[in-house]
Design a protein around this motif. Structure first.
Motif, PDB file in Angstrom:
ATOM      1  N   LEU B 189       0.828  -1.203   0.000  1.00  0.00           N
ATOM      2  CA  LEU B 189       0.000   0.000   0.000  1.00  0.00           C
ATOM      3  C   LEU B 189       0.858   1.246   0.000  1.00  0.00           C
ATOM      4  CD1 LEU B 189      -2.861  -0.780   2.513  1.00  0.00           C
ATOM      5  CD2 LEU B 189      -3.118  -0.121   0.141  1.00  0.00           C
ATOM      6  N   GLU B 192       2.468   1.826  -3.338  1.00  0.00           N
ATOM      7  CA  GLU B 192       1.482   2.254  -4.316  1.00  0.00           C
ATOM      8  C   GLU B 192       1.161   3.742  -4.134  1.00  0.00           C
ATOM      9  OE1 GLU B 192      -2.870   0.780  -4.809  1.00  0.00           O
ATOM     10  OE2 GLU B 192      -1.515  -0.927  -4.939  1.00  0.00           O
ATOM     11  N   ALA B 221      -4.332   4.800   3.176  1.00  0.00           N
ATOM     12  CA  ALA B 221      -4.074   3.394   3.483  1.00  0.00           C
ATOM     13  C   ALA B 221      -5.011   2.882   4.563  1.00  0.00           C
ATOM     14  CB  ALA B 221      -2.621   3.213   3.918  1.00  0.00           C
TER      15      ALA B 221
END
Lengths: 316, 310
Positions: B189, B192, B221
């Protein structure tokens, strides 16, 4: 392709080394040592020192570790602290039982769950599909001993099929007795792996069914049966092998609870006994054996996954 | 489609909205759909609230202490349900209902604390690895992969064999083992989100690392991590119960759902009642299925299909 497999094998090897270190150090951090435990409180200092030398415990840790690792791979896992027998002998008495159960589970459970999962993927959203999904979700979220209890209630007490507790060894028993012996543990394990296997194989096939070339085939007017058996299934084989290997790895852990539940004389009950009697030599050897099996199965799953997927094979 | 097409031919400027909505009424951003529980979601919420209430109020509502005998004069084992012991008695004639209530607190408490610990370790290390330099990231990830590739029960066995079993040991063992899974999610996460435009923009603006983590990464997140928390909780409950079932978790005479199944396993053969085995097992299953139902709804709302990973 080959270099990727070699790379994966390399990572697998590193994992095995890491695993062996964790297990070795895990059994080393405890207070007291093997010689003390083995000889008891009354032992004199000289006795203990002599015994330590015999077990190789007077050597530095890294030598002990290397010796143990060498022994493990050459089939000498040391002597049990609790029963004074060689570990290999203890394992030899039991490994057949565990092997029977897990092999039979794989032979029975895997094809049935795969068929159910693929069938569900053929009719996504149907009543059958939703029913199967519901059952497998509740199975995944239930502990193994609930599954076992419900199955025992249905089959042993309801239908009178199989034994609720497995007693004694399997030697010298007829086919029917053996069948009663294995029926419940195997049925339970089948249910345990089926829950994951059905969901994952369904997802694997659905994933393929959603790809553009299948849409093309549908638009071309290819019959449904032919789409599934000629177009989709061939491409789903890789993911399915991956899923099967993953689930056989889960079987390694599932077998622990199920064996203890039924009092089944296999390797898993042996290691649980080892923990209760604090027999570290036994835990080291068996723990390593279980983890090795698990790591190898995971590795197979990994290799199957990228062998079947061109995108993973040729990363951008 | 056909409606908007026919409109296009009538005049040149047609908004792709329903014509009953005028432009003044349109909000600035697409309306956020309100979160609503489905029927199964409500069911899950009711089940989980029920167990949590019992876990918290346990000692006050249990009819007996966890090791008290309801019928000290008529000692026997596995007595059938009757007034005074509504679920019958167990292998040493203790009240099942009371032990179930005490066990709720212990099972849920241990699992919740362990999952929280797993999240504290996993999220800190995971987001840390995502933003730190690649070498540090690689070392942490490799160690993590090694832990991930081990069967969890086996790790638990080794640790319990080494240190012995107690509740703090159980919590920290489960916490560390499951932190490896959380680490992977948090790292993915973090990576990303790190490359997203708004984070780059914040960097270019010259914001500090702490500001980026708390103001940019965390809000994005949080939702996936929350849903994953529910899933992880299920696994930890199953893990702790399995260890207790093997006799390596919560130690007798303390009650815990997993160890209750173990203690009373004999009821299946000799007992007159199967409740001693089936009641704690069903308690675990209802709790985990209940959490799963809630997670399903929340993850459907947040767009992800996290429940597929179960």
């Amino acid at each position: 392709m080959l270099s990727l497999i070699i790379k994966r094998l390399g990572i697998g090897l590193i994992t095995v080394i890491a695993v062996s270190l964790i297990i070795f150090l895990g059994t080393k951090i405890l207070p007291g040592d093997a010689a003390q435990i083995r000889l008891g409180q009354q032992a004199t200092v000289e006795n203990i020192a002599a015994f330590r030398a015999r077990l190789g415990l007077d050597q530095p840790y890294y030598m002990q570790y290397l010796n143990w690792l060498y022994g493990f791979f050459t089939g000498d896992m040391g002597t049990s602290l609790a029963s004074d027998k060689p570990i290999t002998e203890l394992i030899y008495d039991r490994y057949e039982n565990t092997l029977y159960v897990s092999t039979l589970t794989a032979l029975i459970g895997v094809p049935i769950s795969l068929a159910l999962g693929i069938f569900a993927a053929m009719f996504p959203g149907s009543l059958y599909d939703r029913f199967l999904t519901m059952i497998s979700v509740s199975l995944v979220a239930s502990p193994e001993f609930l599954t076992a209890t419900i199955l025992v209630l249905i089959f042993v007490f309801g239908i009178g099929w199989g034994n609720a507790v497995v007693v004694g060894s399997i030697e010298g028993k007829g086919f029917f007795e053996l069948y009663r012996h294995f029926a419940m543990p195997i049925t339970t394990l089948c249910f345990v792996i089926a829950s994951q296997l059905i969901r994952m194989s369904r997802a694997a096939v659905l994933n393929v069914m959603n790809s553009p070339y299948i849409e093309m085939a549908i638009l071309k007017g290819v019959p449904r049966k032919r789409i599934i058996f000629r177009h989709a299934l061939l491409n789903a084989i890789g993911p399915i092998v991956n899923v099967v290997a993953l689930n056989l790895a889960y079987l390694v852990t599932g077998v622990i609870v199920v064996e203890v539940y039924f009092g089944y004389p296999g390797l898993a009950t042996l290691i649980v006994q080892g923990v209760q009697t604090r027999d570290f030599v036994l835990i080291q050897g068996l723990g390593m054996l279980f983890c090795l099996t698990y790591v190898i199965l995971m590795l197979i799953a990994d290799i199957a996954a990228f062998a079947s997927n061109a995108r993973l094979r040729h990363p951008k | 489609m056909s409606k908007s097409k026919s409109k296009l031919t009538q005049d040149h400027f047609v908004a792709p909205y329903d014509d009953s909505v005028s432009f003044d009424e349109l909000p600035d951003a697409p309306p956020r759909s309100k979160f609503r529980f489905s029927f199964t979601g409500w069911l899950g919420l009711i089940i989980v609230c029920f167990w949590v209430t019992i876990a918290i109020t346990g000692p006050f509502i249990a009819p007996y202490g966890e090791n008290d005998l309801p019928f000290p004069d008529a000692y026997s084992e596995f007595q059938v349900p009757q007034p005074g012991a509504w679920l019958g008695t167990d292998v040493t004639d203790r009240d099942i209902l009371s032990r179930l209530i005490y066990g709720a607190g212990r099972t849920i408490g241990i699992a919740f604390l362990a999952t929280t610990l797993a999240y504290i370790i996993g999220v800190i290390l995971g987001i840390g690895a995502a933003i730190s330099n690649p070498k540090v990231d690689m070392v942490i990830s490799r160690i993590n992969d090694a832990i991930l590739s081990l069967p969890t029960i086996m790790l638990g066995l080794v640790v319990v064999a080494a240190i012995g079993s107690s509740i703090p040991v159980l919590i920290s063992t489960a916490g560390v083992i499951y932190a490896s899974v959380v680490f992977r999610l948090a790292r993915a996460l973090g990576q990303e989100i790190m490359v997203m435009d708004f984070v780059e923009a914040a960097r270019v603006r010259g914001e500090g690392l702490w500001w980026i983590i708390t103001k940019e990464i965390w809000p994005n997140a949080a939702m996936p991590l929350m849903t994953d928390f529910g899933l992880r909780l299920i696994y930890v409950i199953l893990f702790v119960s399995s260890l207790s079932f093997l006799g390596l978790g919560v130690q007798p005479p303390q009650a815990d759902w997993g160890s209750m199944v173990r203690e009373n396993l004999g009821a299946l053969q000799y007992g007159t009642s199967i409740i001693p085995v089936i009641a704690p097992a069903i308690a675990i299953a209802t709790l985990t299925v209940g959490i799963n139902l809630i997670v399903d709804d929340v993850s459907a709302y947040s767009g992800g299909k996290l429940s597929k990973r179960l």
